[in-house]
Design a protein around this motif. Sequence first.
Motif, PDB file in Angstrom:
ATOM      1  N   UNK A   2       0.845  -1.180   0.000  1.00 39.50           N
ATOM      2  CA  UNK A   2       0.000   0.000   0.000  1.00 39.50           C
ATOM      3  C   UNK A   2       0.882   1.231   0.000  1.00 39.50           C
ATOM      4  N   UNK A   3       0.466   2.229  -0.729  1.00 36.70           N
ATOM      5  CA  UNK A   3       1.160   3.499  -0.729  1.00 36.70           C
ATOM      6  C   UNK A   3       0.147   4.608  -0.962  1.00 36.70           C
ATOM      7  N   UNK A   4       0.346   5.702  -0.315  1.00 39.21           N
ATOM      8  CA  UNK A   4      -0.498   6.866  -0.501  1.00 39.21           C
ATOM      9  C   UNK A   4       0.095   7.668  -1.656  1.00 39.21           C
ATOM     10  N   UNK A   5      -0.741   8.087  -2.585  1.00 38.28           N
ATOM     11  CA  UNK A   5      -0.231   8.881  -3.694  1.00 38.28           C
ATOM     12  C   UNK A   5      -0.546  10.354  -3.441  1.00 38.28           C
ATOM     13  N   UNK A   6       0.347  11.217  -3.871  1.00 39.95           N
ATOM     14  CA  UNK A   6       0.131  12.645  -3.674  1.00 39.95           C
ATOM     15  C   UNK A   6      -1.005  13.133  -4.559  1.00 39.95           C
ATOM     16  N   UNK A  16      -8.806  -6.103  11.422  1.00 40.38           N
ATOM     17  CA  UNK A  16      -8.077  -6.773  10.353  1.00 40.38           C
ATOM     18  C   UNK A  16      -6.709  -7.170  10.896  1.00 40.38           C
ATOM     19  N   UNK A  17      -6.314  -8.400  10.648  1.00 40.81           N
ATOM     20  CA  UNK A  17      -5.021  -8.876  11.143  1.00 40.81           C
ATOM     21  C   UNK A  17      -3.882  -8.144  10.437  1.00 40.81           C
ATOM     22  N   UNK A  18      -2.729  -8.106  11.087  1.00 32.46           N
ATOM     23  CA  UNK A  18      -1.554  -7.469  10.502  1.00 32.46           C
ATOM     24  C   UNK A  18      -1.196  -8.081   9.152  1.00 32.46           C
ATOM     25  N   UNK A  19      -1.363  -9.388   9.038  1.00 28.46           N
ATOM     26  CA  UNK A  19      -0.995 -10.068   7.794  1.00 28.46           C
ATOM     27  C   UNK A  19      -1.936  -9.705   6.635  1.00 28.46           C
ATOM     28  N   UNK A  20      -3.137  -9.241   6.939  1.00 31.56           N
ATOM     29  CA  UNK A  20      -4.102  -8.872   5.902  1.00 31.56           C
ATOM     30  C   UNK A  20      -4.218  -7.363   5.693  1.00 31.56           C
ATOM     31  N   UNK A  21      -3.477  -6.582   6.482  1.00 26.81           N
ATOM     32  CA  UNK A  21      -3.645  -5.130   6.463  1.00 26.81           C
ATOM     33  C   UNK A  21      -3.288  -4.497   5.121  1.00 26.81           C
ATOM     34  N   UNK A  41      -5.923  -2.343   3.050  1.00 24.80           N
ATOM     35  CA  UNK A  41      -5.676  -0.928   2.764  1.00 24.80           C
ATOM     36  C   UNK A  41      -5.768  -0.650   1.266  1.00 24.80           C
ATOM     37  N   UNK A  42      -5.170  -1.513   0.456  1.00 24.55           N
ATOM     38  CA  UNK A  42      -5.238  -1.362  -0.998  1.00 24.55           C
ATOM     39  C   UNK A  42      -6.695  -1.396  -1.455  1.00 24.55           C
ATOM     40  N   UNK A  43      -7.456  -2.357  -0.957  1.00 25.33           N
ATOM     41  CA  UNK A  43      -8.857  -2.486  -1.346  1.00 25.33           C
ATOM     42  C   UNK A  43      -9.677  -1.262  -0.925  1.00 25.33           C
ATOM     43  N   UNK A  44      -9.446  -0.780   0.289  1.00 24.29           N
ATOM     44  CA  UNK A  44     -10.166   0.405   0.772  1.00 24.29           C
ATOM     45  C   UNK A  44      -9.854   1.617  -0.097  1.00 24.29           C
ATOM     46  N   UNK A  45      -8.586   1.811  -0.400  1.00 22.44           N
ATOM     47  CA  UNK A  45      -8.195   2.963  -1.214  1.00 22.44           C
ATOM     48  C   UNK A  45      -8.783   2.870  -2.618  1.00 22.44           C
ATOM     49  N   UNK A  46      -8.675   1.707  -3.224  1.00 20.99           N
ATOM     50  CA  UNK A  46      -9.214   1.551  -4.583  1.00 20.99           C
ATOM     51  C   UNK A  46     -10.724   1.812  -4.591  1.00 20.99           C
ATOM     52  N   UNK A  91       1.457   3.161  -8.873  1.00 15.71           N
ATOM     53  CA  UNK A  91       2.253   3.206  -7.642  1.00 15.71           C
ATOM     54  C   UNK A  91       2.313   1.832  -6.988  1.00 15.71           C
ATOM     55  N   UNK A  92       1.210   1.094  -7.036  1.00 15.13           N
ATOM     56  CA  UNK A  92       1.197  -0.260  -6.474  1.00 15.13           C
ATOM     57  C   UNK A  92       2.126  -1.181  -7.258  1.00 15.13           C
ATOM     58  N   UNK A  93       2.080  -1.080  -8.566  1.00 13.70           N
ATOM     59  CA  UNK A  93       2.952  -1.933  -9.390  1.00 13.70           C
ATOM     60  C   UNK A  93       4.416  -1.623  -9.125  1.00 13.70           C
TER      61      UNK A  93
END
Length: 124
Positions: free
Chosen positions: A8-12, A81-86, A90-95, A115-117
């Motif tokens: 996961x990454x936040x984009x500007x 949400x477990x740490x292993x699934x975070x 996060x990616x799913x929530x952002x998308x 950015x994800x790629x």
Amino acid sequence: MNGVLGSWTCISQCGACCRLCPEERGEALEALSEDQRRDYLSMVGPDGWCINYDSGGRRCRIYETRPDFCRVQQLGSLFDVSDSDLEQFAVSCCRQQIRSVYGGRSRVLRRFDRALRRSTPGDD
């Protein structure tokens, strides 16, 4: 996206998460404590966007001191949400939020996917 997701990454200049409109974010509101919910609702402007969001610069004016519920790292505890699934969560929530705010074919969603790629190991 080929089914391969990076970290996961936040984009500007996105700001999709700053669209706080309570009518559109019921699930988020339910996850908050009473105090957090009160703070969240106090941040909603008349247009449904966070009052701390600079729409011209498309950035948060209080990013360094933003509330805990505005921090992706807190999603796990808010939504159990477990740490292993975070990362995937996060990616799913952002998308989902980017799609909801800007559309499924938006430039912002394409930038997020790029950015994800770039963040996928071995995908340089």
